[in-house]
Scaffold this motif. Structure first.
Motif, short mmCIF file in Angstrom:
data_model
loop_
_atom_site.label_atom_id
_atom_site.label_comp_id
_atom_site.label_asym_id
_atom_site.label_seq_id
_atom_site.Cartn_x
_atom_site.Cartn_y
_atom_site.Cartn_z
N MET A 1 0.84 -1.19 0.00
CA MET A 1 0.00 0.00 0.00
C MET A 1 0.88 1.26 0.00
N VAL A 2 0.44 2.27 -0.72
CA VAL A 2 1.10 3.57 -0.69
C VAL A 2 0.13 4.60 -0.13
N THR A 3 0.71 5.64 0.45
CA THR A 3 -0.09 6.72 1.01
C THR A 3 -0.33 7.78 -0.05
N LEU A 4 -1.58 7.99 -0.39
CA LEU A 4 -1.95 9.06 -1.32
C LEU A 4 -1.95 10.38 -0.57
N VAL A 5 -1.49 11.44 -1.24
CA VAL A 5 -1.42 12.75 -0.60
C VAL A 5 -2.04 13.80 -1.51
N ASP A 6 -2.52 14.88 -0.89
CA ASP A 6 -3.04 16.00 -1.67
C ASP A 6 -1.90 16.98 -1.97
N GLU A 7 -2.21 18.06 -2.63
CA GLU A 7 -1.19 19.05 -3.02
C GLU A 7 -0.49 19.67 -1.82
N ALA A 8 -1.13 19.67 -0.67
CA ALA A 8 -0.52 20.23 0.55
C ALA A 8 0.29 19.20 1.33
N GLY A 9 0.34 17.95 0.85
CA GLY A 9 1.11 16.92 1.53
C GLY A 9 0.37 16.20 2.63
N GLN A 10 -0.94 16.38 2.69
CA GLN A 10 -1.77 15.70 3.69
C GLN A 10 -2.16 14.32 3.15
N ALA A 11 -2.15 13.31 4.00
CA ALA A 11 -2.60 11.97 3.61
C ALA A 11 -4.10 12.02 3.33
N ILE A 12 -4.49 11.41 2.21
CA ILE A 12 -5.92 11.40 1.84
C ILE A 12 -6.43 9.98 1.58
N GLY A 13 -5.57 8.99 1.79
CA GLY A 13 -6.01 7.62 1.58
C GLY A 13 -4.84 6.72 1.22
N TYR A 14 -5.17 5.50 0.85
CA TYR A 14 -4.16 4.49 0.51
C TYR A 14 -4.60 3.77 -0.75
N GLU A 15 -3.60 3.28 -1.49
CA GLU A 15 -3.90 2.50 -2.68
C GLU A 15 -2.84 1.41 -2.80
N ASP A 16 -3.22 0.32 -3.39
CA ASP A 16 -2.30 -0.80 -3.60
C ASP A 16 -1.16 -0.36 -4.52
N LYS A 17 0.06 -0.58 -4.10
CA LYS A 17 1.22 -0.19 -4.89
C LYS A 17 1.18 -0.79 -6.29
N ALA A 18 0.68 -2.00 -6.41
CA ALA A 18 0.64 -2.68 -7.70
C ALA A 18 -0.30 -2.01 -8.69
N THR A 19 -1.25 -1.23 -8.19
CA THR A 19 -2.22 -0.60 -9.09
C THR A 19 -2.08 0.91 -9.18
N VAL A 20 -1.23 1.51 -8.37
CA VAL A 20 -1.16 2.97 -8.30
C VAL A 20 -0.37 3.60 -9.47
N HIS A 21 0.58 2.87 -10.06
CA HIS A 21 1.41 3.43 -11.13
C HIS A 21 0.80 3.13 -12.49
N HIS A 22 0.30 4.18 -13.14
CA HIS A 22 -0.32 4.06 -14.46
C HIS A 22 -0.24 5.44 -15.12
N ALA A 23 -0.98 5.66 -16.18
CA ALA A 23 -0.90 6.93 -16.90
C ALA A 23 -1.41 8.12 -16.09
N ALA A 24 -2.25 7.87 -15.09
CA ALA A 24 -2.79 8.95 -14.25
C ALA A 24 -2.44 8.70 -12.78
N THR A 25 -1.21 8.32 -12.52
CA THR A 25 -0.75 8.02 -11.17
C THR A 25 -1.06 9.16 -10.21
N PRO A 26 -1.77 8.89 -9.12
CA PRO A 26 -2.03 9.96 -8.15
C PRO A 26 -0.77 10.29 -7.36
N LEU A 27 -0.71 11.51 -6.85
CA LEU A 27 0.40 11.93 -6.01
C LEU A 27 0.43 11.04 -4.77
N HIS A 28 1.62 10.50 -4.46
CA HIS A 28 1.74 9.64 -3.29
C HIS A 28 3.10 9.82 -2.63
N LEU A 29 3.20 9.32 -1.41
CA LEU A 29 4.39 9.48 -0.58
C LEU A 29 5.42 8.40 -0.91
#
Length: 183
Positions: A1-29
């Motif tokens: 799991m990776v920690t998803l973050v917003d533009e201010a660096g606040q944690a906003i959730g988690y996503e499976d590392k295996a699925t987080v990297h794609h063409a629209a990868t969300p900002l993560h820690l």
């Protein structure tokens, strides 16, 4: 799991590392580390050819993602042990707010808030072949002239160079400057 973050660096959730990297990868820690030996050389690694992102590319010593609830320092220690069989004798925060976005030719994107650490380790690495294809100890002054390095490594080298020519003398960053998700 990776920690998803917003533009201010606040944690906003988690996503499976295996699925987080794609063409629209969300900002993560994430984190990056540069391992130095007792002679002041830095360890560069070549990513395993089986890696989904940047396979076979040369880069900094070790990068990764902290697990939910894991401190960055613990994550650095865990990944150094898993990837290289190394145990840090010293670890310092250098770039607390480093951020980058890079796109591979196949469209996969890295989009990370990625604090950078200087680490000192003793002994030789024992590379985990699932993570590291090869490694090389390099004089710091020779690192920046290597054009084949990962996009994040090249960006980090540019920022690290502003700290001075001698890595052992770089000023340690204030942990309060870390993004909130990393504190």
């Amino acid at each position: 799991m990776v920690t998803l973050v917003d533009e201010a660096g606040q944690a906003i959730g988690y996503e499976d590392k295996a699925t987080v990297h794609h063409a629209a990868t969300p900002l993560h820690l994430a984190f990056s580390s540069y391992v130095f030996d007792d002679r002041g050389r830095v360890l560069l690694t070549q990513r395993a050819f089986s890696k989904r992102t940047w396979p076979g590319v040369w880069t900094n010593s070790c990068c990764g993602h902290p697990l939910p609830g894991e401190t960055l320092e613990s994550a650095v220690r865990r990944r150094l042990s898993d990837e290289l069989g190394l145990v840090p004798t010293a670890m310092d925060l250098m770039l607390p707010a480093f951020r980058y976005r890079a796109e591979m030719p196949d469209g996969i994107v890295e989009n990370e808030l990625c604090p950078v650490f200087r680490v000192v380790c003793e002994g030789e690495p024992v590379a985990n072949p699932a993570e590291v294809a090869a490694y090389e100890w390099v004089e710091w002054r020779d690192v920046a002239v290597r054009p084949e390095l990962s996009p994040w490594c090249l960006l980090q080298l540019s920022e690290l160079s502003t700290l001075g020519p001698l890595p052992a003398e770089w000023p340690i960053a204030d942990p309060a400057a870390l993004p909130a998700a990393a504190r």
